[in-house]
Design a protein around this motif. Sequence first.
Motif, PDB file in Angstrom:
ATOM      1  N   ILE A 113       0.845  -1.193   0.000  1.00 52.62           N
ATOM      2  CA  ILE A 113       0.000   0.000   0.000  1.00 52.62           C
ATOM      3  C   ILE A 113       0.880   1.243   0.000  1.00 52.62           C
ATOM      4  N   SER A 114       0.698   2.104  -0.992  1.00 61.24           N
ATOM      5  CA  SER A 114       1.433   3.359  -1.047  1.00 61.24           C
ATOM      6  C   SER A 114       0.892   4.301   0.026  1.00 61.24           C
ATOM      7  N   LEU A 115       1.811   4.906   0.786  1.00 61.66           N
ATOM      8  CA  LEU A 115       1.437   5.848   1.844  1.00 61.66           C
ATOM      9  C   LEU A 115       1.904   7.263   1.515  1.00 61.66           C
ATOM     10  N   GLY A 116       2.246   7.516   0.249  1.00 57.88           N
ATOM     11  CA  GLY A 116       2.664   8.843  -0.154  1.00 57.88           C
ATOM     12  C   GLY A 116       4.165   9.025  -0.101  1.00 57.88           C
ATOM     13  N   ASP A 117       4.592  10.263  -0.279  1.00 57.04           N
ATOM     14  CA  ASP A 117       6.017  10.564  -0.311  1.00 57.04           C
ATOM     15  C   ASP A 117       6.324  11.737   0.615  1.00 57.04           C
ATOM     16  N   TYR A 118       7.615  11.975   0.800  1.00 59.33           N
ATOM     17  CA  TYR A 118       8.048  13.093   1.639  1.00 59.33           C
ATOM     18  C   TYR A 118       9.478  13.457   1.262  1.00 59.33           C
ATOM     19  N   PHE A 119       9.940  14.612   1.701  1.00 56.11           N
ATOM     20  CA  PHE A 119      11.310  15.049   1.488  1.00 56.11           C
ATOM     21  C   PHE A 119      12.086  14.862   2.786  1.00 56.11           C
ATOM     22  N   THR A 120      13.247  14.215   2.700  1.00 54.36           N
ATOM     23  CA  THR A 120      13.984  13.848   3.903  1.00 54.36           C
ATOM     24  C   THR A 120      14.528  15.045   4.668  1.00 54.36           C
ATOM     25  N   SER A 121      15.071  16.017   3.967  1.00 51.58           N
ATOM     26  CA  SER A 121      15.619  17.217   4.601  1.00 51.58           C
ATOM     27  C   SER A 121      15.686  18.319   3.546  1.00 51.58           C
ATOM     28  N   ARG A 128      13.828  12.431  -2.130  1.00 50.10           N
ATOM     29  CA  ARG A 128      12.413  12.160  -1.882  1.00 50.10           C
ATOM     30  C   ARG A 128      12.281  10.690  -1.510  1.00 50.10           C
ATOM     31  N   GLY A 129      11.495  10.419  -0.479  1.00 53.22           N
ATOM     32  CA  GLY A 129      11.235   9.048  -0.071  1.00 53.22           C
ATOM     33  C   GLY A 129       9.779   8.683  -0.314  1.00 53.22           C
ATOM     34  N   TYR A 130       9.561   7.442  -0.724  1.00 52.69           N
ATOM     35  CA  TYR A 130       8.211   6.929  -0.959  1.00 52.69           C
ATOM     36  C   TYR A 130       7.897   5.895   0.121  1.00 52.69           C
ATOM     37  N   PHE A 131       6.845   6.151   0.897  1.00 56.86           N
ATOM     38  CA  PHE A 131       6.433   5.258   1.980  1.00 56.86           C
ATOM     39  C   PHE A 131       5.516   4.151   1.465  1.00 56.86           C
ATOM     40  N   PHE A 132       5.725   2.931   1.986  1.00 52.89           N
ATOM     41  CA  PHE A 132       4.857   1.800   1.674  1.00 52.89           C
ATOM     42  C   PHE A 132       4.578   0.991   2.930  1.00 52.89           C
ATOM     43  N   LEU A 133       3.374   0.461   3.005  1.00 53.24           N
ATOM     44  CA  LEU A 133       3.009  -0.539   3.998  1.00 53.24           C
ATOM     45  C   LEU A 133       2.900  -1.862   3.255  1.00 53.24           C
ATOM     46  N   ALA A 134       3.632  -2.870   3.706  1.00 54.82           N
ATOM     47  CA  ALA A 134       3.550  -4.219   3.136  1.00 54.82           C
ATOM     48  C   ALA A 134       2.890  -5.095   4.185  1.00 54.82           C
ATOM     49  N   ARG A 135       1.681  -5.639   3.855  1.00 58.46           N
ATOM     50  CA  ARG A 135       0.991  -6.450   4.862  1.00 58.46           C
ATOM     51  C   ARG A 135       0.083  -7.482   4.236  1.00 58.46           C
ATOM     52  N   PRO A 136      -0.050  -8.627   4.844  1.00 61.85           N
ATOM     53  CA  PRO A 136       0.875  -9.155   5.841  1.00 61.85           C
ATOM     54  C   PRO A 136       2.126  -9.703   5.166  1.00 61.85           C
ATOM     55  N   VAL A 137       3.197  -9.747   5.944  1.00 61.90           N
ATOM     56  CA  VAL A 137       4.454 -10.297   5.445  1.00 61.90           C
ATOM     57  C   VAL A 137       4.745 -11.615   6.154  1.00 61.90           C
ATOM     58  N   ARG A 138       5.586 -12.419   5.513  1.00 61.34           N
ATOM     59  CA  ARG A 138       6.035 -13.702   6.070  1.00 61.34           C
ATOM     60  C   ARG A 138       7.511 -13.848   5.737  1.00 61.34           C
ATOM     61  N   GLU A 139       8.193 -14.724   6.478  1.00 58.55           N
ATOM     62  CA  GLU A 139       9.597 -14.983   6.170  1.00 58.55           C
ATOM     63  C   GLU A 139       9.700 -15.658   4.814  1.00 58.55           C
ATOM     64  N   CYS A 140      10.725 -15.300   4.055  1.00 59.94           N
ATOM     65  CA  CYS A 140      10.950 -15.903   2.743  1.00 59.94           C
ATOM     66  C   CYS A 140      11.226 -17.402   2.905  1.00 59.94           C
ATOM     67  N   ALA A 141      10.610 -18.197   2.064  1.00 60.46           N
ATOM     68  CA  ALA A 141      10.766 -19.649   2.131  1.00 60.46           C
ATOM     69  C   ALA A 141      12.200 -20.080   1.841  1.00 60.46           C
ATOM     70  N   ALA A 142      12.891 -19.368   0.973  1.00 62.77           N
ATOM     71  CA  ALA A 142      14.242 -19.765   0.557  1.00 62.77           C
ATOM     72  C   ALA A 142      15.322 -19.385   1.561  1.00 62.77           C
ATOM     73  N   GLY A 143      14.945 -18.819   2.672  1.00 62.66           N
ATOM     74  CA  GLY A 143      15.936 -18.371   3.648  1.00 62.66           C
ATOM     75  C   GLY A 143      16.514 -17.021   3.231  1.00 62.66           C
ATOM     76  N   HIS A 144      17.430 -16.509   4.039  1.00 57.24           N
ATOM     77  CA  HIS A 144      17.921 -15.167   3.774  1.00 57.24           C
ATOM     78  C   HIS A 144      19.252 -14.934   4.463  1.00 57.24           C
ATOM     79  N   ALA A 145      20.131 -14.244   3.768  1.00 59.76           N
ATOM     80  CA  ALA A 145      21.397 -13.796   4.346  1.00 59.76           C
ATOM     81  C   ALA A 145      21.589 -12.339   3.952  1.00 59.76           C
ATOM     82  N   HIS A 146      21.837 -11.492   4.938  1.00 66.44           N
ATOM     83  CA  HIS A 146      22.036 -10.067   4.663  1.00 66.44           C
ATOM     84  C   HIS A 146      23.328  -9.857   3.884  1.00 66.44           C
ATOM     85  N   GLU A 147      23.302  -8.886   2.987  1.00 70.25           N
ATOM     86  CA  GLU A 147      24.525  -8.506   2.294  1.00 70.25           C
ATOM     87  C   GLU A 147      25.452  -7.832   3.288  1.00 70.25           C
TER      88      GLU A 147
END
Length: 195
Positions: A113-121, A128-147
Amino acid sequence: MKNSWETVSTQTDFRNDHLEVVTEEIRSPAQEKPKRWTVVRRKQAVIIAPMTADGKLILIRQERIPVRAAIWEVPGGQIDEKGEPTAESIAEVALRELREETGFELSEGGTLISLGDYFTSPGFTDERGYFFLARPVRECAAGHAHEESESILDCRAFSAEELRRMIENNEIRDANTLGICVRLLARGFLSFEQR
């Protein structure tokens, strides 16, 4: 008086892959005499509030070199597309950043869901940042490792009450997370208990 902004001159002071610093002379609709201003140009960004089926928000704890601290924040990232990105490409970046930074994805039947945008400073950068709500979320089935470049130390879900307490106690201090929490509150997606 003119009705538009006019760039009288632009000088690039510094540029790399992430930002550009320019000094400009700008004539605004309200000021006939140009003003000289230093502006940091940055890529546009996405900021995502991942919400679980039980209404908790997923935050990451990430080391932030400029402030010499590890802080809790919502995931986000820059949009690498040249020119003005489309709504579809912005949403794609949001979903990619969600997976990359948290190891979560939209559940089957979930929505972004897009929640609009805003200017950071806006006093020094055009980011410019674009806000989103992602719902509902679940853990990825394939697993995950942070870069390794992300410096993400932790990732977990927080209830609305925990978020309220963290904001009150200055444990959440970045503008993206504070801003998206306000937008979620204003739109009725998040509720803090009255005290």
